[in-house]
Scaffold this motif. Structure first.
Motif, PDB file in Angstrom:
ATOM      1  N   ALA A  71      44.277  29.897  14.851  1.00  0.00           N
ATOM      2  CA  ALA A  71      45.180  29.754  13.705  1.00  0.00           C
ATOM      3  C   ALA A  71      44.617  30.502  12.502  1.00  0.00           C
ATOM      4  N   THR A  72      45.498  30.873  11.580  1.00  0.00           N
ATOM      5  CA  THR A  72      45.045  31.476  10.321  1.00  0.00           C
ATOM      6  C   THR A  72      44.879  30.417   9.239  1.00  0.00           C
ATOM      7  N   SER A  73      45.581  29.282   9.405  1.00  0.00           N
ATOM      8  CA  SER A  73      45.445  28.169   8.463  1.00  0.00           C
ATOM      9  C   SER A  73      45.846  26.886   9.161  1.00  0.00           C
ATOM     10  N   VAL A  74      45.331  25.770   8.699  1.00  0.00           N
ATOM     11  CA  VAL A  74      45.662  24.461   9.248  1.00  0.00           C
ATOM     12  C   VAL A  74      45.909  23.483   8.108  1.00  0.00           C
ATOM     13  N   THR A  75      46.694  22.460   8.402  1.00  0.00           N
ATOM     14  CA  THR A  75      46.985  21.411   7.425  1.00  0.00           C
ATOM     15  C   THR A  75      46.781  20.051   8.078  1.00  0.00           C
ATOM     16  N   ASP A  76      46.911  19.014   7.279  1.00  0.00           N
ATOM     17  CA  ASP A  76      46.781  17.655   7.817  1.00  0.00           C
ATOM     18  C   ASP A  76      47.926  17.302   8.757  1.00  0.00           C
ATOM     19  N   LYS A  77      49.000  18.072   8.733  1.00  0.00           N
ATOM     20  CA  LYS A  77      50.100  17.860   9.678  1.00  0.00           C
ATOM     21  C   LYS A  77      49.821  18.553  11.010  1.00  0.00           C
ATOM     22  N   ASP A  78      49.107  19.663  10.952  1.00  0.00           N
ATOM     23  CA  ASP A  78      48.810  20.414  12.172  1.00  0.00           C
ATOM     24  C   ASP A  78      47.679  19.780  12.973  1.00  0.00           C
ATOM     25  N   ARG A 190      34.445  31.839  16.804  1.00  0.00           N
ATOM     26  CA  ARG A 190      34.752  32.610  15.606  1.00  0.00           C
ATOM     27  C   ARG A 190      36.269  32.703  15.432  1.00  0.00           C
ATOM     28  N   PRO A 191      36.761  32.664  14.175  1.00  0.00           N
ATOM     29  CA  PRO A 191      38.197  32.843  13.941  1.00  0.00           C
ATOM     30  C   PRO A 191      38.691  34.141  14.570  1.00  0.00           C
ATOM     31  N   VAL A 197      39.663  30.379   8.815  1.00  0.00           N
ATOM     32  CA  VAL A 197      40.824  29.509   9.003  1.00  0.00           C
ATOM     33  C   VAL A 197      40.992  28.706   7.722  1.00  0.00           C
ATOM     34  N   LEU A 198      42.069  28.952   7.006  1.00  0.00           N
ATOM     35  CA  LEU A 198      42.274  28.340   5.702  1.00  0.00           C
ATOM     36  C   LEU A 198      42.665  26.873   5.836  1.00  0.00           C
ATOM     37  N   TYR A 199      42.174  26.087   4.888  1.00  0.00           N
ATOM     38  CA  TYR A 199      42.565  24.677   4.790  1.00  0.00           C
ATOM     39  C   TYR A 199      42.591  24.304   3.311  1.00  0.00           C
TER      40      TYR A 199
END
Length: 207
Positions: A71-78, A190-191, A197-199
């Motif tokens: 992933a390039t970014s993740v959230t608390d929903k993902d 590694r990403p 990976v942004l958070y």
């Protein structure tokens, strides 16, 4: 005198018949062998299960870091879905004693590894369905990671670290501790799609 001879002959004949009698030998041998056979059977089952679960824990660790690194970014929903997908590898073994942590690590110009963000989750049952529930984080942003292997200390790079802990409880507590055995594993990835990976940020953090 004849009476004594007769008694002696009869006794000798009885002894010879007894020596030739094998009718109860199998039962006697079985009585001796059964405990050993049962011991070997349960030990084999228990140790085989232990090894299988330990392998599953390794696969959970690798799956978790692999999914996040894509992933390039993740959230608390993902992340709950990512945790659940990783925990699914444990099937058919129970997941209620599993705990996993996913973290992003940044190796600065000085070669020091710092935690950028970290999330820990366990599995809970909600309406009969498993759900991932965030727990107290094992690591905090800004913490220094002292266990990073030297081969991964590439300056100005990011790593995704997954850590899995599992308390394996044996079905028969004679061969392993009745309280269980703690299994653990970790994996670095590694990403793949971006530098990090942004958070909760728009730029790659460098704490």
């Amino acid at each position: 005198m004849r009476a004594l001879v007769k008694i002696w002959v009869d006794a000798r004949r009885c002894g010879e018949r007894l020596a030739r009698d094998r009718s109860g030998l199998a039962a006697t041998e079985f009585a001796f062998i059964v405990p050993l056979m049962l011991l070997m059977f349960f030990a084999t089952v228990e140790i085989s299960t232990w090894v299988a679960v330990d392998r599953k824990v390794t696969l959970v660790s690798r799956t978790l870091s692999d999914l996040v690194s894509q992933a390039t970014s993740v959230t608390d929903k993902d992340l709950p879905n990512v945790f659940l997908a990783s925990y699914g590898v444990l099937a058919p073994y129970p997941t209620d004693t599993a705990e996993a942590t996913i973290s992003e690590i940044y190796v600065n110009q000085a070669g020091v590894a710092k935690v950028q963000w970290s999330k820990t989750a366990t599995v809970a049952q909600s309406g009969g369905n498993p759900t991932a529930k965030f727990a107290a984080p094992k690591r905090k942003p800004g913490d220094t990671l002292t266990t990073l292997p030297d081969g991964l200390k590439v300056k100005d790079t990011y790593l995704i670290l997954s850590e899995v802990n599992y308390q394996y409880t044996p079905a028969v507590g004679y061969f392993l501790a009745k309280t269980g055995v703690k299994l653990a594993d970790e994996s670095y990835t590694r990403p793949r799609q971006s530098l990090c990976v942004l958070y909760d940020t728009q730029i790659c953090p460098t704490l």
